[in-house]
Design a protein around this motif. Structure first.
Motif, PDB file in Angstrom:
ATOM      1  N   LEU A 183      -2.536  -2.094  13.669  1.00 20.35           N
ATOM      2  CA  LEU A 183      -3.741  -2.880  13.355  1.00 20.35           C
ATOM      3  C   LEU A 183      -3.903  -3.072  11.848  1.00 20.35           C
ATOM      4  N   PRO A 184      -4.556  -4.185  11.433  1.00 19.46           N
ATOM      5  CA  PRO A 184      -4.853  -4.340  10.001  1.00 19.46           C
ATOM      6  C   PRO A 184      -5.729  -3.186   9.520  1.00 19.46           C
ATOM      7  N   VAL A 185      -5.557  -2.808   8.260  1.00 22.07           N
ATOM      8  CA  VAL A 185      -6.241  -1.626   7.746  1.00 22.07           C
ATOM      9  C   VAL A 185      -7.771  -1.791   7.801  1.00 22.07           C
ATOM     10  N   SER A 186      -8.243  -3.061   7.767  1.00 22.68           N
ATOM     11  CA  SER A 186      -9.694  -3.286   7.811  1.00 22.68           C
ATOM     12  C   SER A 186     -10.301  -2.862   9.145  1.00 22.68           C
ATOM     13  N   GLY A 192     -14.504  -0.689   4.828  1.00 22.81           N
ATOM     14  CA  GLY A 192     -15.286  -1.920   4.676  1.00 22.81           C
ATOM     15  C   GLY A 192     -14.472  -2.967   3.938  1.00 22.81           C
ATOM     16  N   LYS A 193     -15.118  -4.098   3.689  1.00 22.83           N
ATOM     17  CA  LYS A 193     -14.426  -5.220   3.052  1.00 22.83           C
ATOM     18  C   LYS A 193     -13.853  -4.827   1.687  1.00 22.83           C
ATOM     19  N   ASN A 194     -14.692  -4.171   0.865  1.00 21.26           N
ATOM     20  CA  ASN A 194     -14.248  -3.826  -0.491  1.00 21.26           C
ATOM     21  C   ASN A 194     -13.063  -2.873  -0.470  1.00 21.26           C
ATOM     22  N   THR A 195     -13.147  -1.857   0.411  1.00 15.90           N
ATOM     23  CA  THR A 195     -12.041  -0.904   0.518  1.00 15.90           C
ATOM     24  C   THR A 195     -10.777  -1.618   0.988  1.00 15.90           C
ATOM     25  N   ALA A 196     -10.941  -2.513   1.973  1.00  5.21           N
ATOM     26  CA  ALA A 196      -9.771  -3.225   2.496  1.00  5.21           C
ATOM     27  C   ALA A 196      -9.089  -4.019   1.382  1.00  5.21           C
ATOM     28  N   VAL A 197      -9.897  -4.675   0.525  1.00  5.27           N
ATOM     29  CA  VAL A 197      -9.332  -5.454  -0.574  1.00  5.27           C
ATOM     30  C   VAL A 197      -8.546  -4.540  -1.516  1.00  5.27           C
ATOM     31  N   LEU A 199      -7.168  -1.662  -0.843  1.00  3.32           N
ATOM     32  CA  LEU A 199      -5.959  -1.169  -0.200  1.00  3.32           C
ATOM     33  C   LEU A 199      -4.891  -2.254  -0.139  1.00  3.32           C
ATOM     34  N   GLU A 200      -5.325  -3.473   0.190  1.00  4.85           N
ATOM     35  CA  GLU A 200      -4.353  -4.556   0.306  1.00  4.85           C
ATOM     36  C   GLU A 200      -3.674  -4.849  -1.032  1.00  4.85           C
ATOM     37  N   LYS A 201      -4.443  -4.670  -2.120  1.00  2.00           N
ATOM     38  CA  LYS A 201      -3.855  -4.857  -3.449  1.00  2.00           C
ATOM     39  C   LYS A 201      -2.753  -3.838  -3.705  1.00  2.00           C
ATOM     40  N   SER A 202      -2.875  -2.668  -3.036  1.00  4.24           N
ATOM     41  CA  SER A 202      -1.826  -1.642  -3.180  1.00  4.24           C
ATOM     42  C   SER A 202      -0.804  -1.742  -2.054  1.00  4.24           C
ATOM     43  N   TYR A 203      -0.717  -2.929  -1.454  1.00  2.09           N
ATOM     44  CA  TYR A 203       0.260  -3.214  -0.402  1.00  2.09           C
ATOM     45  C   TYR A 203       0.037  -2.412   0.875  1.00  2.09           C
ATOM     46  N   VAL A 204      -1.197  -1.953   1.089  1.00  3.12           N
ATOM     47  CA  VAL A 204      -1.514  -1.281   2.350  1.00  3.12           C
ATOM     48  C   VAL A 204      -2.151  -2.331   3.249  1.00  3.12           C
ATOM     49  N   GLY A 227     -11.083   9.183  -0.035  1.00  5.71           N
ATOM     50  CA  GLY A 227      -9.634   9.207   0.140  1.00  5.71           C
ATOM     51  C   GLY A 227      -9.200  10.258   1.146  1.00  5.71           C
ATOM     52  N   GLU A 228      -9.856  11.411   1.068  1.00  9.48           N
ATOM     53  CA  GLU A 228      -9.500  12.490   1.993  1.00  9.48           C
ATOM     54  C   GLU A 228      -9.831  12.074   3.429  1.00  9.48           C
ATOM     55  N   GLN A 229     -11.012  11.449   3.591  1.00 10.82           N
ATOM     56  CA  GLN A 229     -11.404  11.000   4.924  1.00 10.82           C
ATOM     57  C   GLN A 229     -10.396   9.978   5.465  1.00 10.82           C
ATOM     58  N   LEU A 230     -10.031   9.003   4.628  1.00 10.90           N
ATOM     59  CA  LEU A 230      -9.103   7.964   5.088  1.00 10.90           C
ATOM     60  C   LEU A 230      -7.731   8.545   5.421  1.00 10.90           C
ATOM     61  N   TYR A 231      -7.330   9.550   4.644  1.00  9.44           N
ATOM     62  CA  TYR A 231      -6.034  10.210   4.880  1.00  9.44           C
ATOM     63  C   TYR A 231      -5.969  10.740   6.317  1.00  9.44           C
ATOM     64  N   TYR A 232      -7.042  11.443   6.709  1.00 13.90           N
ATOM     65  CA  TYR A 232      -7.072  11.992   8.073  1.00 13.90           C
ATOM     66  C   TYR A 232      -7.303  10.907   9.121  1.00 13.90           C
ATOM     67  N   TYR A 233      -8.237  10.003   8.846  1.00  9.20           N
ATOM     68  CA  TYR A 233      -8.527   8.941   9.820  1.00  9.20           C
ATOM     69  C   TYR A 233      -7.276   8.119  10.140  1.00  9.20           C
ATOM     70  N   SER A 234      -6.479   7.823   9.108  1.00 10.25           N
ATOM     71  CA  SER A 234      -5.309   6.973   9.345  1.00 10.25           C
ATOM     72  C   SER A 234      -4.321   7.642  10.305  1.00 10.25           C
ATOM     73  N   LYS A 235      -4.378   8.956  10.393  1.00 11.02           N
ATOM     74  CA  LYS A 235      -3.503   9.688  11.318  1.00 11.02           C
ATOM     75  C   LYS A 235      -4.206   9.980  12.639  1.00 11.02           C
TER      76      LYS A 235
END
Ligand SMILES: [Mg+2]
Length: 421
Positions: A183-186, A192-197, A199-204, A227-235
């Motif tokens: 799925l797209p990271v958003s 949220g929108k700002n975080t997605a932007v 992340l996408e700038k960093s090729y995520v 960052g810590e939350q996203l690290y775990y959530y992404s897994k």
């Protein structure tokens, strides 16, 4: 012990709830035609709170003015919001959920988590049970839900957001690479929108891209804590418990969530007015008054914030509650984070009839006037239903009360600051 969590989410809640009532009354099904929930169409000042799937095809967006929606689709059928109906429907589906497990966390008016851990003996087949809950809500209450199943709240909530409506989905650990990482990271909860932007700038681009990054890497993009939350959530890791909080018997609260975000102050104030109207009607209906008004919001990265004010004199007056809420909201909101949910709660309740004498006795005449208006509105609603009448904005009276509250809060703040020094 292996955990098992269900997330139940009503499909287009406000619209479905109104539609199911109309279908029961033998009227057209709003879900099958271009339709929306929004205030009084004659006034054309209100905004779209929810819309049907056929209305989405006309590019009608939640939060936009009714007048704009009508330009996009002149045949749009409109229904006024009715928070007491939503309240009833919400309670009814939560009740059904509670008959399956004692641990139910209501997450918003149309969402809840069920902790089904350790119930294998009673419900050996979780997917079958999920279908049963979904179908029971549909046949008994007339509206559809999505059920997401996972080993924690995050996965259950992600799963319920897959294809809609009227579906059951699973997101178990072994399904994460196929169903979540693609799925797209958003789409990841809390992004949220700002975080997605960022992340996408960093090729995520996908959740999978994020899951490949190191903790330090993610933290360098979005900051340490998030960052810590996203690290775990992404897994797909989330250890937060399903909180079975007893409903606040003493307070009154009304909240509403949006499919699309609320992004302007003007929209937000209109939503606040309709919430204030509804919660004030309920407290008056119970013959109670509140010494504390609180506003809560959830931004689209799933952060909850709330702000409250204690009052010297308890209130049950709509315009007063609205005006206090507006001051609280303006202090709470940064003015740009998109809003997913807004609510007002009235706490510190009193049922004593005699109001403490006000020091601002000059304003009592005005209060009497407000009370007379409230009473007239309540009488109409009790006779003809809550949808009969809705409040207009920006009356002279509201502006006057707004000024009064802003000044009072300012004085209070000054005196608080003074006493701290
Ligand atoms: Mg929903």
């Amino acid at each position: 012990m292996k955990r098992l969590v269900f997330h139940i989410d009503v499909n287009s809640a406000f619209l479905s709830w109104e539609a199911s009532r109309r279908v029961r009354d033998g009227k057209d099904d709003l879900r099958l035609i271009p339709s929306c929930i929004g205030g009084n169409p004659e006034k054309r000042t209100s905004i779209v709170l929810a819309k049907s799937i056929p209305a989405k095809k006309y590019n009608i967006r939640t939060g936009e003015p009714i007048s704009m929606a009508l330009r996009k689709c002149p045949d749009l059928v409109m229904a006024e919001p009715d928070f007491s109906l939503y309240d009833k429907c919400s309670k009814a589906f939560i009740e059904i959920c509670k008959s399956y497990t004692p641990v139910v966390e209501q997450f918003s008016i149309d969402e809840c988590f069920l902790d089904m851990s350790g119930m294998e003996r009673i419900y050996p087949e979780p997917i079958k049970t999920a279908y049963e809950i979904k179908d029971r809500i549909k046949s008994e209450l007339g509206f559809t839900v999505n059920v997401g199943i996972g080993s924690n709240k995050l996965c259950a909530k992600m799963a319920s957001d897959f294809e809609k409506p009227d579906k059951v989905h699973t997101l178990f650990e072994n399904e994460i690479p196929d169903k979540m990482w693609t799925l797209p990271v958003s789409e990841l909860i809390s992004v949220g929108k700002n975080t997605a932007v960022k992340l996408e700038k960093s090729y995520v681009r996908t959740i999978g891209d994020l899951a490949k990054l190191s903790l330090q890497n993610i933290q360098s993009i979005v900051g340490n804590k998030f960052g810590e939350q996203l690290y775990y959530y992404s897994k797909g890791i989330d250890e937060s418990p399903v909180l079975d909080v007893p409903s606040k018997a003493k307070g009154y609260s009304v909240e509403t969530s949006f499919e699309d975000n609320i992004t302007t102050r003007e929209q937000a104030h209109k939503v606040l007015l309709s919430i204030a109207d509804s919660v004030a009607f309920r407290i008056r209906d119970d013959g109670a008054k509140a010494y504390c008004v609180a506003v809560n919001i959830r931004t689209n990265d799933f952060r909850n914030k709330s702000h409250q004010r204690h009052l010297d004199i308890a209130t049950d007056i709509t315009t007063e509650i609205y005006s206090i809420s507006k001051v609280l909201f303006d202090e709470l909101w940064d003015g740009h984070s998109p809003l997913r949910l807004m609510g007002i709660s009235l706490n510190d309740i009193t049922r004593e009839g005699n109001e403490q004498m006000s020091l601002f006795s000059a304003s009592d005449k005005n209060k009497d006037k407000e009370r007379k208006i409230d009473k007239a509105v309540d009488n109409l609603r009790n006779r003809f239903g809550t949808a009969i009448i809705s409040r207009g904005l920006n009356s002279e009276n509201t502006a006057r009360i707004d000024r009064k509250h802003k000044a009072q809060f300012e004085n209070k703040r000054k005196s608080n600051n003074g006493s701290k020094q």
